[in-house]
Each structure stands twice: as structure tokens, then as C-alpha cells.
Design an enzyme around this catalytic site. Sequence first.
Site, mmCIF file in Angstrom:
data_model
loop_
_atom_site.group_PDB
_atom_site.id
_atom_site.type_symbol
_atom_site.label_atom_id
_atom_site.label_comp_id
_atom_site.label_asym_id
_atom_site.label_seq_id
_atom_site.Cartn_x
_atom_site.Cartn_y
_atom_site.Cartn_z
ATOM 1 N N ILE A 7 -1.212 -1.030 15.681
ATOM 2 C CA ILE A 7 -2.400 -0.551 14.957
ATOM 3 C C ILE A 7 -2.062 -0.409 13.475
ATOM 4 C CG2 ILE A 7 -4.194 1.248 14.901
ATOM 5 C CD1 ILE A 7 -3.029 2.168 17.683
ATOM 6 N N SER A 12 -4.070 8.353 8.898
ATOM 7 C CA SER A 12 -5.223 9.269 8.871
ATOM 8 C C SER A 12 -6.376 8.689 9.675
ATOM 9 C CB SER A 12 -5.673 9.476 7.413
ATOM 10 O OG SER A 12 -6.063 8.221 6.864
ATOM 11 N N GLY A 13 -7.434 9.490 9.766
ATOM 12 C CA GLY A 13 -8.739 9.022 10.260
ATOM 13 C C GLY A 13 -8.735 8.353 11.622
ATOM 14 N N ILE A 14 -9.461 7.255 11.689
ATOM 15 C CA ILE A 14 -9.694 6.550 12.946
ATOM 16 C C ILE A 14 -8.390 5.953 13.500
ATOM 17 C CG2 ILE A 14 -10.934 4.589 13.977
ATOM 18 C CD1 ILE A 14 -13.146 5.059 11.828
ATOM 19 N N GLY A 15 -7.592 5.366 12.636
ATOM 20 C CA GLY A 15 -6.338 4.735 13.074
ATOM 21 C C GLY A 15 -5.413 5.744 13.728
ATOM 22 N N TYR A 153 -18.161 -3.242 -0.531
ATOM 23 C CA TYR A 153 -17.576 -2.845 0.758
ATOM 24 C C TYR A 153 -18.280 -3.604 1.881
ATOM 25 C CZ TYR A 153 -16.536 0.049 4.846
ATOM 26 O OH TYR A 153 -16.165 0.491 6.097
HETATM 27 P P1 NAD Z 1 -9.136 6.510 6.304
HETATM 28 O O1 NAD Z 1 -9.066 6.379 4.829
HETATM 29 O O2 NAD Z 1 -8.806 7.828 6.912
HETATM 30 O O3 NAD Z 1 -8.227 5.420 7.021
HETATM 31 C C1 NAD Z 1 -7.911 4.173 6.469
HETATM 32 C C2 NAD Z 1 -6.420 3.983 6.603
HETATM 33 O O4 NAD Z 1 -6.047 2.690 6.127
HETATM 34 C C3 NAD Z 1 -5.642 5.017 5.779
HETATM 35 O O5 NAD Z 1 -4.650 5.602 6.591
HETATM 36 C C4 NAD Z 1 -5.045 4.185 4.660
HETATM 37 O O6 NAD Z 1 -3.817 4.693 4.204
HETATM 38 C C5 NAD Z 1 -4.891 2.843 5.365
HETATM 39 N N1 NAD Z 1 -4.708 1.735 4.427
HETATM 40 C C6 NAD Z 1 -5.389 1.458 3.288
HETATM 41 N N2 NAD Z 1 -4.879 0.370 2.685
HETATM 42 C C7 NAD Z 1 -3.845 -0.048 3.462
HETATM 43 C C8 NAD Z 1 -2.922 -1.117 3.381
HETATM 44 N N3 NAD Z 1 -2.923 -1.969 2.352
HETATM 45 N N4 NAD Z 1 -1.999 -1.257 4.365
HETATM 46 C C9 NAD Z 1 -1.960 -0.407 5.410
HETATM 47 N N5 NAD Z 1 -2.801 0.645 5.533
HETATM 48 C C10 NAD Z 1 -3.733 0.816 4.569
HETATM 49 O O7 NAD Z 1 -10.604 6.066 6.736
HETATM 50 P P2 NAD Z 1 -11.193 5.704 8.191
HETATM 51 O O8 NAD Z 1 -12.594 6.139 8.140
HETATM 52 O O9 NAD Z 1 -10.316 6.187 9.275
HETATM 53 O O10 NAD Z 1 -11.174 4.107 8.145
HETATM 54 C C11 NAD Z 1 -10.596 3.285 9.124
HETATM 55 C C12 NAD Z 1 -11.389 1.990 9.268
HETATM 56 O O11 NAD Z 1 -12.685 2.305 9.782
HETATM 57 C C13 NAD Z 1 -11.620 1.234 7.966
HETATM 58 O O12 NAD Z 1 -11.468 -0.148 8.192
HETATM 59 C C14 NAD Z 1 -13.064 1.565 7.621
HETATM 60 O O13 NAD Z 1 -13.652 0.535 6.853
HETATM 61 C C15 NAD Z 1 -13.665 1.660 9.001
HETATM 62 N N6 NAD Z 1 -14.917 2.422 9.085
HETATM 63 C C16 NAD Z 1 -15.006 3.706 8.624
HETATM 64 C C17 NAD Z 1 -16.223 4.397 8.712
HETATM 65 C C18 NAD Z 1 -16.378 5.806 8.197
HETATM 66 O O14 NAD Z 1 -17.513 6.250 8.038
HETATM 67 N N7 NAD Z 1 -15.319 6.553 7.942
HETATM 68 C C19 NAD Z 1 -17.333 3.760 9.266
HETATM 69 C C20 NAD Z 1 -17.222 2.455 9.753
HETATM 70 C C21 NAD Z 1 -16.000 1.802 9.644
#
Ligand code: NAD
Length: 313
Positions: A7, A12-15, A153
Site C-alpha cells: 500500500i 496517515s488517512g485512508i492508507g 485535482y
Molecule cells: P492523506 O493526506 O491523509 O493521505 C495521503 C497520503 O499520501 C499521505 O500519507 C501522504 O504523505 C502520501 N503521499 C503524498 N505524496 C506521496 C508520495 N510522493 N509518495 C508516497 N506517499 C505520498 O489524505 P487521504 O484522504 O487519506 O488520501 C488518500 C487517497 O484518497 C488520495 O489518493 C486521495 O486523493 C484519495 N481521496 C481522498 C478523499 C478525501 O476526502 N479525503 C476523497 C476521495 C479520494
Amino acid sequence: GQKVVLITGCSSGIGLRIAVTLARDEKKRYHVIATMRDLKKKDKLVEAAGDAYGKTLMLLPLDVCSDESVRQCIDNVKDRHIDILINNAGVGLLGPLESISIEEMKRVFETNFFGVVRMIKEVMPDMKKRRSGHIVVMSSVMGLQGVVFNDVYTASKFAMEGFCESMAVQLMKFNIRLSMIEPGPVHTEFETKMMEDVAKMEYPGADADTVRYFKDVYLPSSIDIFEAMGQTPEDIANCTKKVIESNSPRFRNLTNSLYTPIVALKYADETGGLSVNTFYNLLFNFGPLMHITMSILKCLTCSCLRRRTISPN
Ligand code: NAD
């Protein structure tokens, strides 16, 4: 045996939540390789993983924007064998186009689009040889329907959708599955932080009306939408787990039935007029009535899209 899941973007977040959910699977079906750019940011993940850390969950550094980092990371995986690749890393970008430099836009594409392409290029040859594998991409409802002031985006997620739609056909021939997850708004730190930053900024280059529409009209309605229909990273992790555990995973997977009516507008009128006009009215005419408008839209949910939505529960 255990499936190896890699993964991206797990600090953080979703990951983070997907990594923890899979690593803590009761039947221990997954060996999770949680990756992040900077391992110094591992504490939250390690804490959330609890005793799974070191057992079903291990960490590797990975920056999806670097060829070198991607190659090194995959070389560090035993036999380069990955059963399930989850492309989650992504960055947002919000604001009037006039204030955003081309460099910033390229950074978004470098992560959200080329980052995924880079990962797939590195992992796919081995999956092809084995005639098995599952590639999951964290897209967004913004990969299906444009959203005002999220222009670039949205474009990066649309690019991803087109890329995957094309790849899926070839991959099917090699018995490799490809699934898009399309969440609506999700509560992550990222969202709150972005909203705060964005409200403070001045937006050089944009005229006063545009800045006003962005700050005083778009931002409050966007916050309303997050409040009314935001999901948690746990919800998205549960949906993702369902998708990878399905015998016949679907290509597109919406996660939020409250948001599907908005996506349905596009399919209800393929000329695009209905969605553009509805978004316009939502933003400029019914802003303060957003909640009511949302419930009306909810009632109008098109049944074909409801079928496409994966429920997190
Ligand atoms: P988040 O900022 O918590 O997570 C994004 C993660 O990606 C962070 O841990 C960040 O450090 C990492 N990241 C950024 N650039 C990177 C790189 N070059 N190499 C490796 N890691 C990198 O935000 P999230 O909301 O958990 O986003 C996760 C995914 O879900 C994203 O692709 C986002 O577009 C998608 N998403 C988010 C939402 C929302 O509302 N939060 C909605 C739909 C889709």
C-alpha cells in the site's frame, strides 16, 4: 498462504487505515507492506497496528514520485512478489486556477497520475508472469464528476480513470484484476488542514469576485458537504477490504450512497447540461439550503448507481 499487499501513502488517512485493517484481519490472510515517503512518520501507523506490527505488517520507504525509490522498494520485497497493489498516495489541490502555478499542477499529476503509473509499471510484469494479481487505485468521485475549484485535482483523477479503463482490458487477459475505489468526502487531517490554509490565503492573480466565490461561497458549502456526508477512513478501508475479497471485484466502486445522486446526474443527461446546471444552482442559488438539497438529491438516487456503491458495513 498469506497474500502480500503493498500500500502506498500509509503515514496517515485512508492508507494508514487500510494497512491496519488488513494487517489485523482475524484470519491473518494478509502480509501487509505499508509504505510511506518518510519512515520518521511511522508512529501513528505503528501505534494503530498494535501487535500486528512486525507480524502481519511491515514498513518500507517509498516515494511514488521517484523511479529510484519505487524500484528499490519493490526490490526489497521477497521475490518482488506482490499479490495486491493498493495505490493510495495522493495530494489535493484547491483554489482559483489563476493563483495556481503550472509547477504546482504538475506536482499533483506527478503524484496522483504518474505515481500510480510508475507503481503499476514496476509491479505488473511480475503479476503478468504469474497470471495473477489485483491492482487497486484510490480514485475519487472527483474522478467521475468535476467539482468547481478542484479543477486540477479532478483532472488528475480523471486521467487515472482513463488510464485504468484502458489497462483493465489488457490486464484481464493476464488474469490481473483492476479496481477503482471512488470515495466521496472523507474526514482526514488533510481536509481540515487544507480548509484552514485555504481560508487564510490571499490568492494573487485571481480577481476579487473569483476569490469571493471561492472563499465565501464554495468553501462553506464544501464544509457543509463534508459534514453532511463525510465518511471515515475506516469506512473506506472496509470498502477496500470488500473489494479485494470479492470473487469477482467490480471495476468501479463508489463508497458513499449519499454522494451517488451527484454522480448519477451525469449519467441521467449525457450532454452534461444537467450536472453543470445542478452544480451551478447548488453553489450559487441554494448554498444555504445545501442540506435540504442533498436530501432531495438522495431521494432521486438512480438505482443503477446504487448497485455500484459498496457499503462499508
Ligand atoms: P492523506 O493526506 O491523509 O493521505 C495521503 C497520503 O499520501 C499521505 O500519507 C501522504 O504523505 C502520501 N503521499 C503524498 N505524496 C506521496 C508520495 N510522493 N509518495 C508516497 N506517499 C505520498 O489524505 P487521504 O484522504 O487519506 O488520501 C488518500 C487517497 O484518497 C488520495 O489518493 C486521495 O486523493 C484519495 N481521496 C481522498 C478523499 C478525501 O476526502 N479525503 C476523497 C476521495 C479520494
